[in-house]
Scaffold this active site. Structure first.
Site, short mmCIF file in Angstrom:
data_model
loop_
_atom_site.label_atom_id
_atom_site.label_comp_id
_atom_site.label_asym_id
_atom_site.label_seq_id
_atom_site.Cartn_x
_atom_site.Cartn_y
_atom_site.Cartn_z
N ARG A 150 46.70 44.29 42.58
CA ARG A 150 47.21 44.49 41.22
C ARG A 150 46.28 45.46 40.49
O ARG A 150 45.18 45.76 40.98
CB ARG A 150 47.26 43.16 40.46
CG ARG A 150 45.93 42.42 40.46
CD ARG A 150 45.97 41.14 39.66
NE ARG A 150 44.77 40.34 39.87
CZ ARG A 150 43.60 40.56 39.31
NH1 ARG A 150 43.44 41.58 38.51
NH2 ARG A 150 42.57 39.77 39.55
N GLY A 190 42.93 32.05 42.95
CA GLY A 190 42.49 32.16 41.56
C GLY A 190 42.00 33.56 41.27
O GLY A 190 41.90 34.41 42.16
N GLY A 192 36.17 29.35 38.03
CA GLY A 192 35.74 28.42 39.07
C GLY A 192 34.74 29.00 40.06
O GLY A 192 34.36 28.32 41.02
#
Length: 403
Positions: A282, A158, A163
């Site tokens: 990224r 994730g 979360g």
């Protein structure tokens, strides 16, 4: 001659439009492939060509790219991983299939599984919080008792702080564990990480290739959630502190097999120095690239696209200023009656951008992650105190009502 196309897999609320604009300035024709193109409003607003396709299906993406090659010269493929980091690995596989520059998909997949990432970094001696993995409530409790409360609990897969929660006692741990393991956003074999709560200032190293371009400092909201409230660039660090973070960053790249394209690495500076919270293979989401451009004059998005199409990036600084970003966060759930003052805030000297994400009558349901933000203000000046003052003057002009 066929038009030179840049394929963008999925989009991004913050960086998506910036990639489209940068690609066009480089003489490229951006084409987006997305599972739900309608969620990226800038596609229609900027008349960006898009293709509706299941981006989890590599064969479908290959077929679409092959079809496009009859009309375009595909010179590069990249994409965005916001809530689905596997997009980055898929991009790597696409690049390999079409013999284009791109990241190593195996390295990306190792990073996307945060437990595997932790194991690899631990073997390399990278400083990290203590951690454990759990597939059920009993495992989570055992891990927490071994580490010591409070602990941070997060999904193994994730991003965007979705979360992620600080659990201060066993009741909070049990409740959040049940929520995560039963959540629709979890994989078919759900696992969670239980980690030591690393207390201290938060930093993020912005990296392109094997070069640390700069380090961002950030202020997170109050626990139990980890929501970015304010970000500054460059972070206020001594030369020795900068070197320690940069050296550990490069150790992470070596251990994980990264070093092509953008990476951002989150740190906490604890009593034992900098510890790695997470390695993201990224480019960081907005406002990271904008802050680097305002602060150093380095356009990470343009330089990333150059790498993607096989050109050499230019990471040389053209100036050194202090850039800052502040998020507009709601103080309650309800309905956004109205929000205004953005034009007045944008007129404050030193303000680089003011953007509101929501319109009146939008339901407000705080989730404790990046999706909570209602907008932001960007500012730049020669010094940190001045940038902070500019941000505060602008923020004071923006008003809203939630009932």
């Amino acid at each position: 001659m066929a038009r030179r196309a840049l394929i963008l897999v999925e989009g991004h609320r913050g960086n998506g439009l910036l990639y489209v604009q940068a690609a066009r300035l480089l003489g490229l024709h951006p084409i987006t492939m997305a599972s739900d193109p309608a969620q990226y409003e800038y596609l229609a607003a900027e008349s960006v060509k898009y293709i509706h396709v299941d981006t989890d299906n590599l064969d479908a993406l290959i077929w679409e790219c092959s079809r496009l090659r009859a009309t375009y010269e595909i010179v590069g493929i990249t994409g965005f991983a916001v809530e689905n980091e596997q997009v980055s690995a898929t991009v790597g596989k696409l690049c390999r299939h079409f013999d284009l520059p791109g990241p190593n998909p195996a390295s990306i997949e190792r990073c996307c599984d945060k437990f595997v990432q932790r194991q690899i970094l631990a073997e390399a001696g990278v400083p990290m919080p203590a951690y454990g993995v759990a597939a059920n409530s009993k495992d989570a409790q055992n891990a927490a008792m071994g580490i010591g409360l409070p602990v941070v609990v997060k999904p193994v897969v994730g991003s965007g702080s979705i979360g992620v929660r600080l659990c201060r006692n066993l009741d909070e741990l049990a409740s959040h564990t049940t929520y995560l393991l039963g959540g629709k956003h979890m994989s078919s074999s759900p696992r969670i990480l239980v980690e030591e709560f690393a207390e201290g200032p938060n930093y993020c190293a912005e990296i392109m290739g094997n070069e640390v371009v700069g380090i961002v400092g950030s202020d997170l909201g109050r626990p139990p959630h980890f929501v970015f409230r304010e970000i500054t660039f460059p972070a206020l660090l001594t030369d020795d502190e900068y070197k320690r973070i940069a050296d550990i960053s490069l150790s992470c790249l070596r251990a994980l097999g990264l070093g092509w394209g953008p990476t951002n690495i989150d740190f906490r500076w604890t009593k034992r120095g900098p510890v790695v919270i997470e390695v993201n293979p990224r480019l960081s989401g907005a406002p990271g690239p904008q802050l680097v451009q305002l602060g150093y004059g380095v356009n990470l998005i343009t330089e990333h696209i150059k790498l993607v199409i096989g050109d050499k990036p230019n990471l040389r600084r053209s100036h050194s200023r202090t850039a800052g970003w502040r998020s507009l966060l709601p103080d309650r759930d309800g309905t956004l009656d109205w929000i205004d003052g953005d034009s007045r805030a944008a007129a404050v000297p030193g303000v680089a951008e003011v953007k509101l994400y929501l319109e009146s009558k939008t339901p407000i349901i705080r989730k404790g992650d990046h999706r909570d933000s209602m907008g932001h203000v960007l500012a730049v000046s020669p010094s940190l105190p001045e940038t902070g003052a500019i941000l505060q003057r602008a923020i004071n002009l923006i008003r809203w009502s939630i009932t």
